[in-house]
Design an enzyme around this catalytic site. Structure first.
Site, short mmCIF file in Angstrom:
data_model
loop_
_atom_site.label_atom_id
_atom_site.label_comp_id
_atom_site.label_asym_id
_atom_site.label_seq_id
_atom_site.Cartn_x
_atom_site.Cartn_y
_atom_site.Cartn_z
N HIS A 62 23.77 37.77 55.37
CA HIS A 62 24.12 39.15 54.99
C HIS A 62 23.03 40.17 55.27
O HIS A 62 23.23 41.36 55.06
CB HIS A 62 24.49 39.23 53.50
C1 UD1 Z 1 22.35 44.68 49.00
C2 UD1 Z 1 20.83 44.88 48.97
C3 UD1 Z 1 20.17 43.62 49.51
C4 UD1 Z 1 20.63 42.40 48.75
C5 UD1 Z 1 22.15 42.31 48.73
C6 UD1 Z 1 22.56 41.20 47.84
C7 UD1 Z 1 20.08 47.18 49.37
C8 UD1 Z 1 19.47 48.11 50.35
N1 UD1 Z 1 20.44 45.98 49.85
O1 UD1 Z 1 22.72 44.52 50.34
O2 UD1 Z 1 18.76 43.73 49.35
O3 UD1 Z 1 20.10 41.26 49.37
O4 UD1 Z 1 22.68 43.55 48.23
O5 UD1 Z 1 23.85 40.78 48.07
O6 UD1 Z 1 20.21 47.53 48.23
N2 UD1 Z 1 30.59 45.65 50.03
C9 UD1 Z 1 31.86 45.34 49.60
N3 UD1 Z 1 32.04 45.01 48.29
C10 UD1 Z 1 31.04 44.99 47.39
C11 UD1 Z 1 29.75 45.31 47.82
C12 UD1 Z 1 29.54 45.65 49.14
O7 UD1 Z 1 32.80 45.34 50.37
O8 UD1 Z 1 31.29 44.66 46.20
C13 UD1 Z 1 30.38 45.95 51.46
C14 UD1 Z 1 30.54 47.45 51.78
O9 UD1 Z 1 31.13 47.53 53.03
C15 UD1 Z 1 29.11 47.92 51.86
C16 UD1 Z 1 28.38 46.69 52.40
O10 UD1 Z 1 29.05 45.59 51.83
O11 UD1 Z 1 28.95 49.04 52.68
C17 UD1 Z 1 26.91 46.65 52.06
O12 UD1 Z 1 26.71 46.75 50.64
P1 UD1 Z 1 25.33 47.31 50.06
O13 UD1 Z 1 25.31 47.15 48.59
O14 UD1 Z 1 25.05 48.67 50.60
O15 UD1 Z 1 24.24 46.40 50.73
P2 UD1 Z 1 24.20 44.81 50.82
O16 UD1 Z 1 24.24 44.43 52.24
O17 UD1 Z 1 25.19 44.23 49.87
N1 UDP Z 2 25.46 33.61 45.37
C1 UDP Z 2 26.68 33.38 44.72
N2 UDP Z 2 27.80 33.28 45.49
C2 UDP Z 2 27.79 33.37 46.84
C3 UDP Z 2 26.54 33.60 47.49
C4 UDP Z 2 25.40 33.73 46.71
O1 UDP Z 2 26.72 33.27 43.49
O2 UDP Z 2 28.85 33.28 47.47
C5 UDP Z 2 24.26 33.73 44.55
C6 UDP Z 2 23.15 32.80 44.92
O3 UDP Z 2 23.34 31.56 44.28
C7 UDP Z 2 21.92 33.53 44.45
C8 UDP Z 2 22.28 34.99 44.68
O4 UDP Z 2 23.71 35.02 44.78
O5 UDP Z 2 21.69 33.33 43.08
C9 UDP Z 2 21.67 35.51 45.93
O6 UDP Z 2 22.20 36.76 46.21
P1 UDP Z 2 22.30 37.37 47.69
O7 UDP Z 2 22.21 36.28 48.68
O8 UDP Z 2 23.51 38.23 47.70
O9 UDP Z 2 21.07 38.37 47.76
P2 UDP Z 2 19.49 38.23 47.95
O10 UDP Z 2 19.00 37.14 47.06
O11 UDP Z 2 19.23 37.99 49.39
O12 UDP Z 2 18.99 39.57 47.56
#
Ligand code: UD1
Ligand code: UDP
Length: 379
Positions: free
Chosen positions: A219
């Site tokens: 991601h």
């Molecule tokens: C965010 C964090 C990242 C973290 C990740 C965990 C920032 C800059 N990034 O990244 O550090 O590792 O969360 O998962 O804060 N979307 C959905 N449904 C949701 C959420 C997101 O469809 O419930 C989609 C949307 O298209 C959105 C995209 O995911 O634009 C990105 O979501 P966003 O929260 O901006 O950043 P992440 O890539 O999730």
């Molecule tokens: N995780 C989860 N379901 C999933 C993928 C990840 O519960 O389908 C959990 C994972 O076990 C960990 C956390 O989400 O505890 C990690 O989050 P993510 O990978 O979204 O973000 P990051 O840690 O890179 O910020």
């Protein structure tokens, strides 16, 4: 009674906050009152709500419902909403986790209102400011009052940036206190490890054999947004899985799911869809994720949290990035950085498939980081 606000927004923060809520409920309920504020950065049921009921986190007292937007719009809207809540609730502290836009927004809103910021997961650095998370972490740390670092490397990074050891109270953003305290994610993995066994139904449901599948997550913005990198990652998943006849299960982050059509080479996308080995599934719950982690052969990920959980459950990990904040994992030899390089990923897979004798020393504390944090906040 000390009132604290816990700010969450993205999936990993909701999971991390479970450890602190549990510690408060079990040991500090007469001394700490927790108000939970959800920015709404993540909002899909399987990215947010599922964790509240599964991990017994109290429902948020406030949800700002900010949702997705560009960095500037999203962060700015969060700051506005958080400021209003701080004004109304007047907490003793604002607790923020990790390095997302929610973390940054919370720390800016609170620090400007002289509400002390408590940063859990402080000091981590990738030394790559092209990552939005690196900017968020650095800014948040430098306006925080108490900084809890999960690792020794994180603590040392803070010292290198000029933070001092053992400052005396009263603490403030100008006189911050830094700690090396263990990882609340490790607290959670230990706590939920046994109950996650009940969720191993997912292994059968997906037709996986224990110890004989790869668990992958993707991601990180550079991996999803750069078509070349995304295609390299899927090309190597396809090749490895068919060469080795091994299943790959990929609970796909919504960010990645939404970009497959646009950024994955069309041919490759079709082949991935048809592959009997690649199982792309929606995001799973935390307990299901732990079950998948505990029973896999190996993890491939660009997630910070999943890298660590691989280590907690003594699994080798291929990190699909060029660097990591969790440098200890690589130093121990249980994780290899491959970036999105197909050859490096294949080599790393074969290295681990040869079953080297991997070491998983206790690097992340004793499973009681959240209790330590609560007791320090009360001092
Ligand atoms: C965010 C964090 C990242 C973290 C990740 C965990 C920032 C800059 N990034 O990244 O550090 O590792 O969360 O998962 O804060 N979307 C959905 N449904 C949701 C959420 C997101 O469809 O419930 C989609 C949307 O298209 C959105 C995209 O995911 O634009 C990105 O979501 P966003 O929260 O901006 O950043 P992440 O890539 O999730
Ligand atoms: N995780 C989860 N379901 C999933 C993928 C990840 O519960 O389908 C959990 C994972 O076990 C960990 C956390 O989400 O505890 C990690 O989050 P993510 O990978 O979204 O973000 P990051 O840690 O890179 O910020």
């Amino acid at each position: 009674m000390l009132k604290i606000i816990t700010l969450i927004g993205a999936r990993p923060q909701i999971i991390k906050a479970a450890a602190l809520s549990r510690a408060i409920r079990n040991n500090f309920s007469d001394k700490l009152k927790e108000v939970i504020v959800h920015t709404g950065q993540h909002y899909d049921e399987n990215m947010s709500q599922v964790f509240f009921y599964e991990l017994q986190i109290p429902a948020p007292d406030y949800n700002l419902n900010i949702g997705s937007a560009s960095h500037g719009k999203q962060t700015a809207a969060m700051i506005v909403g958080i400021e209003e809540i701080l004004e109304k609730e007047k907490p003793a502290y604002l607790i923020v986790y990790g390095d997302t836009n929610s973390t940054l927004a919370g720390s800016i809103a609170a620090a400007k209102m002289q509400v002390p910021v408590i940063h859990i997961e402080a000091g981590l650095r990738s030394f790559n400011k092209a990552m939005p998370e690196e900017i968020n972490r650095i800014l948040c740390d430098h306006i925080s009052t108490r900084l809890f670092s999960p690792t020794k490397a994180g603590y040392l990074n803070l010292l290198k940036e000029g933070f001092k050891e053992n400052n005396s109270p009263p603490y403030s953003a100008d006189n911050p206190r830094i700690y090396h305290c263990g990882d609340v994610m490790y607290d959670n993995s230990l706590y939920f490890s046994t109950v996650a066994e009940q969720k191993t139904g997912i292994i059968g449901r997906l037709d996986l054999q224990k110890g004989q599948y790869i668990l992958a997550t993707i991601h990180r913005n550079n991996n999803t947004d750069e078509p070349k990198r995304l295609s390299s990652l899927f090309r190597v998943l396809l090749k490895l899985s068919s060469d080795e006849r091994i299943s790959i299960v990929l609970p796909l982050h919504p960010r990645t799911a939404k970009l497959l059509d646009k950024n994955l080479e069309a041919n490759l996308h079709q082949q991935v869809k048809k592959s009997p080995f690649i199982k792309i599934i929606p995001p799973v719950s935390f307990l299901e994720m732990i079950a998948l982690e505990k029973n896999c052969q190996l993890v491939m990920t660009d997630s910070g949290g999943v890298q660590k959980e691989a280590f907690f459950f003594k699994k080798p990990c291929i990190i699909l990035r060029s660097e990591t904040e969790w440098v200890e994992l690589v130093e121990c030899g249980s994780a290899i950085l491959t970036d999105a390089d197909e050859k490096k990923i294949e080599d790393a897979y074969h290295h681990f498939a040869d079953k080297p004798n991997l070491q998983f020393p206790e690097l992340f504390g004793d499973g009681k980081a959240a209790e330590f944090i609560c007791s320090e906040l009360l001092k």
